[in-house]
Structures are given as C-alpha cells and as structure tokens.
Design a protein around this motif. Sequence first.
Motif, PDB file in Angstrom:
ATOM      1  N   GLU A 211       0.795  -1.463   0.099  1.00 22.90           N
ATOM      2  CA  GLU A 211      -0.075  -0.053   0.053  1.00 22.90           C
ATOM      3  C   GLU A 211       1.084   1.199  -0.028  1.00 22.90           C
ATOM      4  O   GLU A 211       0.646   2.231  -0.670  1.00 22.90           O
ATOM      5  N   ALA A 212       1.760   1.066   0.701  1.00 27.89           N
ATOM      6  CA  ALA A 212       2.952   2.496   0.764  1.00 27.89           C
ATOM      7  C   ALA A 212       3.437   2.388  -0.467  1.00 27.89           C
ATOM      8  O   ALA A 212       3.676   3.820  -0.988  1.00 27.89           O
ATOM      9  N   ILE A 213       3.781   1.246  -1.402  1.00 28.88           N
ATOM     10  CA  ILE A 213       4.561   1.570  -2.501  1.00 28.88           C
ATOM     11  C   ILE A 213       3.309   2.124  -3.765  1.00 28.88           C
ATOM     12  O   ILE A 213       3.712   3.203  -4.388  1.00 28.88           O
ATOM     13  N   GLU A 214       2.203   1.580  -3.376  1.00 32.60           N
ATOM     14  CA  GLU A 214       1.171   2.214  -4.314  1.00 32.60           C
ATOM     15  C   GLU A 214       1.083   3.805  -4.117  1.00 32.60           C
ATOM     16  O   GLU A 214       0.723   4.425  -5.077  1.00 32.60           O
ATOM     17  N   THR A 215       0.955   4.117  -2.698  1.00 31.84           N
ATOM     18  CA  THR A 215       0.800   5.568  -2.429  1.00 31.84           C
ATOM     19  C   THR A 215       1.827   6.461  -3.246  1.00 31.84           C
ATOM     20  O   THR A 215       1.665   7.511  -3.641  1.00 31.84           O
ATOM     21  N   THR A 216       3.173   5.974  -3.121  1.00 31.34           N
ATOM     22  CA  THR A 216       4.081   6.811  -3.755  1.00 31.34           C
ATOM     23  C   THR A 216       4.137   6.560  -5.025  1.00 31.34           C
ATOM     24  O   THR A 216       4.179   7.685  -5.809  1.00 31.34           O
ATOM     25  N   CYS A 217       3.498   5.622  -5.991  1.00 29.47           N
ATOM     26  CA  CYS A 217       3.331   5.676  -7.279  1.00 29.47           C
ATOM     27  C   CYS A 217       2.354   6.838  -7.639  1.00 29.47           C
ATOM     28  O   CYS A 217       2.613   7.438  -8.693  1.00 29.47           O
ATOM     29  N   ILE A 218       1.430   6.599  -7.249  1.00 28.98           N
ATOM     30  CA  ILE A 218      -0.006   7.624  -7.049  1.00 28.98           C
ATOM     31  C   ILE A 218       0.439   9.097  -6.856  1.00 28.98           C
ATOM     32  O   ILE A 218       0.256   9.970  -7.670  1.00 28.98           O
ATOM     33  N   GLY A 219       1.607   9.352  -5.695  1.00 29.79           N
ATOM     34  CA  GLY A 219       1.866  10.588  -5.825  1.00 29.79           C
ATOM     35  C   GLY A 219       2.816  11.202  -6.937  1.00 29.79           C
ATOM     36  O   GLY A 219       2.753  12.293  -7.245  1.00 29.79           O
ATOM     37  N   TRP A 220       3.612  10.328  -7.197  1.00 35.52           N
ATOM     38  CA  TRP A 220       4.420  10.592  -8.794  1.00 35.52           C
ATOM     39  C   TRP A 220       3.552  10.762  -9.759  1.00 35.52           C
ATOM     40  O   TRP A 220       3.792  11.748 -10.555  1.00 35.52           O
ATOM     41  N   PHE A 221       2.488  10.024 -10.017  1.00 34.17           N
ATOM     42  CA  PHE A 221       1.520  10.406 -10.985  1.00 34.17           C
ATOM     43  C   PHE A 221       0.904  11.715 -10.929  1.00 34.17           C
ATOM     44  O   PHE A 221       0.672  12.436 -11.901  1.00 34.17           O
ATOM     45  N   THR A 222       0.529  11.890  -9.643  1.00 36.27           N
ATOM     46  CA  THR A 222      -0.296  13.190  -9.339  1.00 36.27           C
ATOM     47  C   THR A 222       0.474  14.576  -9.706  1.00 36.27           C
ATOM     48  O   THR A 222       0.133  15.293 -10.329  1.00 36.27           O
ATOM     49  N   VAL A 223       1.718  14.359  -9.164  1.00 40.88           N
ATOM     50  CA  VAL A 223       2.679  15.436  -9.384  1.00 40.88           C
ATOM     51  C   VAL A 223       2.989  15.727 -10.976  1.00 40.88           C
ATOM     52  O   VAL A 223       3.054  16.731 -11.396  1.00 40.88           O
ATOM     53  N   GLU A 224       3.323  14.478 -11.701  1.00 41.77           N
ATOM     54  CA  GLU A 224       3.504  14.533 -13.054  1.00 41.77           C
ATOM     55  C   GLU A 224       2.200  15.082 -13.615  1.00 41.77           C
ATOM     56  O   GLU A 224       2.349  16.045 -14.728  1.00 41.77           O
ATOM     57  N   TYR A 225       1.030  14.698 -13.556  1.00 45.80           N
ATOM     58  CA  TYR A 225      -0.088  15.093 -14.401  1.00 45.80           C
ATOM     59  C   TYR A 225      -0.272  16.760 -13.959  1.00 45.80           C
ATOM     60  O   TYR A 225      -0.598  17.573 -14.813  1.00 45.80           O
ATOM     61  N   VAL A 226      -0.095  17.191 -12.687  1.00 39.60           N
ATOM     62  CA  VAL A 226      -0.394  18.475 -12.186  1.00 39.60           C
ATOM     63  C   VAL A 226       0.516  19.371 -13.000  1.00 39.60           C
ATOM     64  O   VAL A 226       0.415  20.639 -13.493  1.00 39.60           O
ATOM     65  N   LEU A 227       1.972  19.116 -13.142  1.00 44.67           N
ATOM     66  CA  LEU A 227       2.789  19.826 -13.533  1.00 44.67           C
ATOM     67  C   LEU A 227       2.499  19.903 -15.255  1.00 44.67           C
ATOM     68  O   LEU A 227       3.068  20.673 -15.849  1.00 44.67           O
ATOM     69  N   ARG A 228       2.301  18.647 -15.816  1.00 44.11           N
ATOM     70  CA  ARG A 228       1.910  18.772 -17.402  1.00 44.11           C
ATOM     71  C   ARG A 228       0.743  19.719 -17.493  1.00 44.11           C
ATOM     72  O   ARG A 228       0.855  20.415 -18.736  1.00 44.11           O
ATOM     73  N   LEU A 229      -0.192  19.581 -16.622  1.00 45.08           N
ATOM     74  CA  LEU A 229      -1.418  20.201 -16.857  1.00 45.08           C
ATOM     75  C   LEU A 229      -1.000  22.052 -16.789  1.00 45.08           C
ATOM     76  O   LEU A 229      -1.433  22.954 -17.473  1.00 45.08           O
ATOM     77  N   ILE A 230      -0.030  22.326 -15.801  1.00 42.21           N
ATOM     78  CA  ILE A 230       0.174  23.712 -15.673  1.00 42.21           C
ATOM     79  C   ILE A 230       1.390  24.147 -16.660  1.00 42.21           C
ATOM     80  O   ILE A 230       0.936  25.413 -17.258  1.00 42.21           O
ATOM     81  N   SER A 231       2.007  23.127 -17.291  1.00 39.74           N
ATOM     82  CA  SER A 231       2.836  23.733 -18.476  1.00 39.74           C
ATOM     83  C   SER A 231       2.398  23.583 -19.744  1.00 39.74           C
ATOM     84  O   SER A 231       2.663  24.043 -20.891  1.00 39.74           O
ATOM     85  N   SER A 232       0.988  22.980 -19.854  1.00 40.56           N
ATOM     86  CA  SER A 232       0.399  22.865 -21.079  1.00 40.56           C
ATOM     87  C   SER A 232      -0.007  24.043 -21.658  1.00 40.56           C
ATOM     88  O   SER A 232      -0.468  25.084 -21.171  1.00 40.56           O
ATOM     89  N   PRO A 233       0.406  24.377 -23.196  1.00 41.11           N
ATOM     90  CA  PRO A 233       0.171  25.610 -23.630  1.00 41.11           C
ATOM     91  C   PRO A 233      -1.190  25.813 -24.026  1.00 41.11           C
ATOM     92  O   PRO A 233      -1.935  26.985 -24.483  1.00 41.11           O
ATOM     93  N   ASN A 234      -2.066  24.460 -24.274  1.00 38.83           N
ATOM     94  CA  ASN A 234      -3.491  24.710 -24.295  1.00 38.83           C
ATOM     95  C   ASN A 234      -4.256  23.611 -23.287  1.00 38.83           C
ATOM     96  O   ASN A 234      -4.235  22.301 -23.349  1.00 38.83           O
ATOM     97  N   LYS A 235      -4.785  24.273 -22.367  1.00 31.53           N
ATOM     98  CA  LYS A 235      -5.186  23.499 -21.196  1.00 31.53           C
ATOM     99  C   LYS A 235      -6.476  22.730 -21.393  1.00 31.53           C
ATOM    100  O   LYS A 235      -6.690  21.520 -21.108  1.00 31.53           O
TER     101      LYS A 235
END
Length: 491
Positions: free
Chosen positions: A221-245
């Motif tokens: 469960e801890a490994i799963e939480t870490t992976c979800i944390g990485w996916f969340t940060v990656e998705y948010v950063l890609r959304l912020i940097s996207s030229p067309n939201k």
Amino acid sequence: MWGITRTRYADCNGSEASEETGIVLNIGGVIQVLCGDVLNRFPETRLAELWNTSKGCLEDLSSLCDDYDSGKGEFYFDRDPDAFKCIIELYYYGEIHIKRGICPICFVKEMEFWKIDLYFLDDCCKGDLQEAEDELAEIAEKVQTILVDREGDPSARGWQCFQMCLWKLLEKPESSLSARVIAIVSFLFILISSVVMCVGTIPDLQVEDAEGNHMEHPILEAIETTCIGWFTVEYVLRLISSPNKVKFVLSFMNIIDFMAIMPFYVVLTLTSLGTAMMELANVQQAVQALRIMRIARIFKLARHSSGLQTLTSALKSSFSELGMLLMYMGVGVFLFSALAYTLEQSHPETMFTSIPQSFWWAVITMTTVGYGDIYPKTTLGRCNAAVSFLCGVIAIALPIHPIINNFVIFYNKQQVLETAAKHEIELMALRSSEACAEESGPHIQRRSVGVASGVWDNAMRSCHSDTYIPLLQDPRAGVQTPSLDRSFDSS
C-alpha cells in the motif's frame, strides 16, 4: 501562323485527302506534333495561345515558350516530357489523369504552366493530390515541432519560458538528457504500480484487519501511494505547463492518466468519512470498482511507446472494418443461437433454455473458443454448430487483412514523414552554415560548402524516399506552409 502542314487521308488507299496544320513541340528533348484544331478545343491554354500567335509577335512568342528553332520549326519547352504526356490527354479526352510515378504537387505546377485549370483533373487524381498536400503539411508541422523543441520560442519571456522548458522536460523525452531520465522514471513507476496492483491480490500476501477482512499488505500500500504521488505530481505539472489546457484535458491519453489517479483519492475520501460510511454495501462495491479502475494506468505505457501509438492510430483508421466485423458477428450470433434453440427443443436434456441464453454458445462457437459448457445434443443441432463455426471463421478473417494493411500503411507513412522532417532540419543546418561561410569570406565558404555537401550526401543515402525537395525557404525565417512549388514523392 506558326506551324507545319501535313496531309491526312480518310482511308489507307489515299482517298479524300485533306490538309491540316499543326505545330512541332520539343518537350525536354521529346518531339510532339499537335494539330491546331485539337489545340483550339481549349483556347485558354498555353498551347492554344501559342497556336493562335501570329508570326510577327516575337515578344508574345518568347513569353509562351522557352525557345523557337526557325530552321526546324520547333517550339522548345524545358518541361518534364512524362508530365506532358498526361497534359495532352486533355485535348483528346477532355480530362487529365496523373500517371504513376509523377508527384501530384509537381504535376499541379505543370498544369499551372500550361494554363490548365484543376477542374480538368479527374477526381481519382484529386484524392492523390490532397493526400500529398496533407503529407507536406504534416512534414512542416513536424519540422516546426522539432525547431521549437530545439530552440524554443525566442519571443517567450519569464513565465512563458519556464512553462515551455517544463513542457519539454515532461513531454519531449528526446529534447534533453534530463527529459529522457524523467521519461524512464515515469515508465518504471508505471511498471511498479502495475506489478503491485497484481501482487496485492495474492491471498498469501494480504493481511487481515480487526474484523477479519482481507486487505493489501501495508508495504504494498505504501508503494502504491508513492506511485500515485508521482503520477499526481506529473499530471499537475504537465497541466500547468500545457500551452492549451482544454486540449490537454480532453486528450485521450490524459483522460487515461486522470482515470488512473482518480480512484485512489476517491477511495481515500470515502475511507476518511468513517467506518459507518464504509459499512454500506453499495459503498463497498463502489470502492472495489474504483480499485479495479487502476488497471487503466497500464495504458500510460502507450505514452512512451511509438509502437503502441501507431497501433492506436491504425485502429482508429480501421473503425469501418471493425464495425463490419461486429455487424457480421452480431448477425451470426442472433441467427445461429435462434436455430440452436429451435433445433434442440426436441431433446429432453437440452442446454438451450432460451434464445438470449444461447447467445453465449453462439459467441464462443463463432469465435472458435468452444468452452464446452454448452453444446448441442441432437444431430441437426451439431450440424448447425458446424455451420456456425465455419461462418465465424470467415466473418473474422474477412476484415483482418484491411486492418493489417491500414497498420502497415500508417506505420510506413510515419517513418517517411519522420525521415523527411529530419532531412529538412539537416538541410536548414546546411543552409545556415553556408550563410555563415558567406559572411566569413570566400576561403571559409569553399571549405564549408565542401563539408556541407558531404553531410548532405550521407543524409540522402540514409533517406527512405526517392525524392526529397526542401519545404522551408530560409532557415532563419522559421517554418512556412508548404506551397505548390515544393514537391514530395508520396509514392
């Protein structure tokens, strides 16, 4: 009038002799003789204007042809003779077809030179022309993307510059070493998360809570939480940097990313509401369904695999074939399940209790799976099963070849477009080096041109296409829309 006179006979015996006048054309070394009556069928074309030009108008003559040999009476045109063979079809048949091996866009330039409207081009060839223009547009788009990835937008300042750098870091693995490392790390997180999700269902690795219910091991469960944390940060950063939201949110792959992240936070929210809330049967079923939705993250692998992306695009282009397959299977399932139910009613131990219940047997029979959980027991029922089996093989095999063909065509097209775009970038670099050499002096210029020619020869040897003509006119002027002056061999 400019031209020659020749005798025409109505039959082989020489009866009914008449004279008609024509002109001699030298098209790139190939001699063609055309009659004036034929040319006047389309008076607005260049050849008709040439025919109707008087002897004294030398200025008009020079504007209509490249040269004139008064001794031979030949009009010389420095044009493609193969393309001209297609042009003269207009005067005899009233329409033009592009022969195989001729670039459609180059042929359009030939038609413009001979002052022939595109209206006379047959519809089948207009499709090839549109396809070639689309390929040129795709090449120009790829070149622009590569230039932006390499050099960025020179007008970007402050936050825009940071946003562009972050976007390239997360979306363009080929742009830099750090971007490639992030892509590899993201790929590893996807694999780890998928493995953890599968391993967590093994009963021996599960633990029991206070009420005796099985749950995932805390480490998993801890490994799963870490992976979800990485996916969340990656998705948010890609959304912020996207030229067309808006385009980013509605993209298919980004929807998959959101679906892979969302169940974790929904389950976490429901769990935080309290034990009483989680005891509801409907809520528990919803939580289990959300946990199953985690399998969507496996589709994230397509973001880092060009092969999966090509397969997805090929399937999109094969919707009609897939629809045809489903239609065949649907008709067959309905037909053979109804026959099986009717034929098996006479047997006392029949397994076909209803037509809807027989759908399952028809599906597994036509798809050649045949579990054997339901099978006919009468002779006519077995004959019906054999026919349904054969029809299923035919129905599945018919659309397979078009789907495979679409995949091969799309894959080869992508390879050609990528190669052409890379060669365009190389040519722009060569032009830039030549421009610098011109500013540095004649000696350096000669040396630069020699080096550039060697690089260009190597590039051309690695090119998959037979013909390559640059799309961009000036490497410092940015990417321009491909015009009809540029050619691309779509064959």
